[in-house]
Design an enzyme around this catalytic site. Structure first.
Site: not given
Lengths: 389, 88
Positions: A86, A334
């Protein structure tokens, strides 16, 4: 190390676009940043492309940056593809910062891009994202990213009395902010009851407490401070750009992150500011509990007070320290590799005073935090970037 | 570096019930981290209980069993370890 500034940013709308070619999505973000910066594609001297799991989702395991950037005429220059789960996009941003701060290059591009919906199923995307855990001893044995966060939430509730309502209030706040953000995937306000009664993903985390599976891209153009004046009257300075990885000890408390504490201390020291100097923070809220834990780990509030902070409204746009005025990952979605660069774009917009209805008034100093991966109960990589005008 | 046979019993540190999983797993299933006396923490799915019945607690004694984790693409059983609440 010389001063580096951000002179242009751009992002696509985040959402579900399973049939949109990644090269077109990336091209849109890069072109917006190029136009915002007022540069020509030929001015870009070095580029970094952050992406996490495109290889698993579409089979494009290599050279994604090159494929996207040639669509805007950026070719021949050094291009490096960066993966840090991430934190891929924010790591790409940091590499771009290093490239210019070192004096080797004057103008650098950071791109973050991800397509998660093209896998065709939630299960396949879940499996791809579980690749951010230790596959041999966790991912292949049934760990999922929501499940590690569910366990962190329960430990946090055990240790500090954090409540389900406080978890839900993170989602309520961020989805409300997201309604002010045209690039946000989720565009609907929700109540605490709606958040807690949405579909269970990993107990106690319900669907609305999880950032949606999303596709998107974002880009930033960085320049040396000296050169920036020819491009912009409103450069945004990179005051700190830190990347840290873990010590990975066994038997540590998973409701806290040693890496995030260390990375944020380093960043505040490098920037010469403290948490009290921040006007806003974009914090990696992959799950509701993540925002609560991270405002503690980053030193924005005391350990155990994260739940109270959201409950008291301290992190609202008009509050003591606005957290995730963009709507965060919970609202925007995301698209893993894109997230870190999109956070930079959000900070830049606030620091320039052009964030519209979300604008944090008088914003001068902002922090962007991303953490990616799960190793030994802590993250794999944590980035903290501090921007100032 | 010392090669060590780890204990087959440990203490449940954290757990959850998983409702959305990777292909080949059959949710809902319970999973968690078990702390072994040698100072090692192990991730494992948890068997021997109803995953939705709230029967687990932090600090519970757990024991290792070998178990079919899932089937591979050719239908072969993949055998691994799981933990269940200690029976004695």
């Amino acid at each position: 190390m010389r001063e580096v500034v951000v002179i242009g940013v751009g992002m696509t709308k985040f959402g579900r676009f399973p049939e949109l070619s990644p090269r077109l999505m990336g091209r849109e973000a890069v072109w917006k940043a190029i136009v915002d910066a007022g540069v020509s594609p030929k001015d870009v001297e070095v580029a970094y492309c952050g992406n996490a799991v495109m290889g698993s989702i579409t089979g494009q395991t290599c050279c994604l940056g090159q494929i996207v950037l040639k669509e805007v005429g950026i070719k021949g220059i050094p291009i490096t593809n960066i993966e840090n789960a991430c934190a891929s996009g924010s790591s790409a941003f940091r590499e771009a910062w290093i490239a210019v701060a070192s004096g080797i290059y004057d103008l650098a591009l950071a791109l973050g891009i991800e397509n998660l919906t093209a896998s065709g199923s939630v299960e396949k995307t879940t499996e791809a994202l579980a690749g951010a855990s230790d596959m041999e001893i966790e991912g292949r044995l049934g760990l999922t990213m929501p499940s590690i966060w569910a366990m962190r939430a329960k430990r946090h509730m055990t240790r500090y009395g954090t409540t389900l309502k406080q978890l839900a209030m993170v989602a309520v706040k961020n989805l409300k902010n997201g309604c002010l953000n045209p690039n946000s995937q989720r565009q609907k306000r929700v109540t605490v009851e709606e958040v807690l009664s949405s579909r269970m993903i990993a107990e106690p985390l319900t669907l609305l407490q999880c950032s949606p599976i999303s596709d998107g891209a974002a880009a930033a153009i960085l320049c040396s401070k000296q050169k920036a004046a020819r491009y912009t009257a409103k450069p945004v300075s990179v005051a700190a750009s830190v990347l840290a990885t873990g010590t990975y000890e066994h038997k540590r408390e998973i409701s806290t992150s040693e890496i995030e504490q260390r990375a944020s201390s380093q960043a505040f020291e490098a920037a010469g500011v403290g948490p009290g100097d921040l006007d806003l923070a974009e914090v990696h809220d992959c799950f509701s509990i993540a925002e609560i834990m991270r405002i503690e780990n980053l030193g924005l509030c005391k350990p155990g007070e994260g739940g109270k902070w959201v409950e008291e409204g301290f992190t609202e746009i008009g509050g003591k320290l606005p957290v995730n005025p963009s709507g965060g990952l919970l609202s925007k979605g995301h698209p893993v590799g894109a997230t870190g660069v999109a956070q930079i774009a959000e900070l830049v917009w606030h620091l320039r005073g052009v964030a519209g209805e979300r604008q944090v008034k008088g914003a001068k100093v902002g922090l962007a935090h991303c953490s990616g991966g799960n190793i030994a109960g802590d993250t794999g990589a944590t980035t903290v970037n501090i921007l100032k005008v | 570096m010392v090669q060590l046979a780890l204990s087959r019993r440990g203490v449940l540190y954290a757990f959850t019930t998983i409702f959305v999983a990777s292909p080949g797993f059959e949710p809902p299933y319970a999973a968690g981290f078990i702390d072994l006396p040698e100072g090692i923490r192990v991730f494992s799915t948890i068997t021997g209980i109803d995953p939705q019945a709230a029967g687990l607690r932090e600090g519970m004694e757990m024991e290792l069993v070998t178990y079919k984790i899932k089937e591979d693409a050719e239908g072969n059983d993949i055998i691994g370890y799981k933990f269940r609440p200690a029976t004695s």
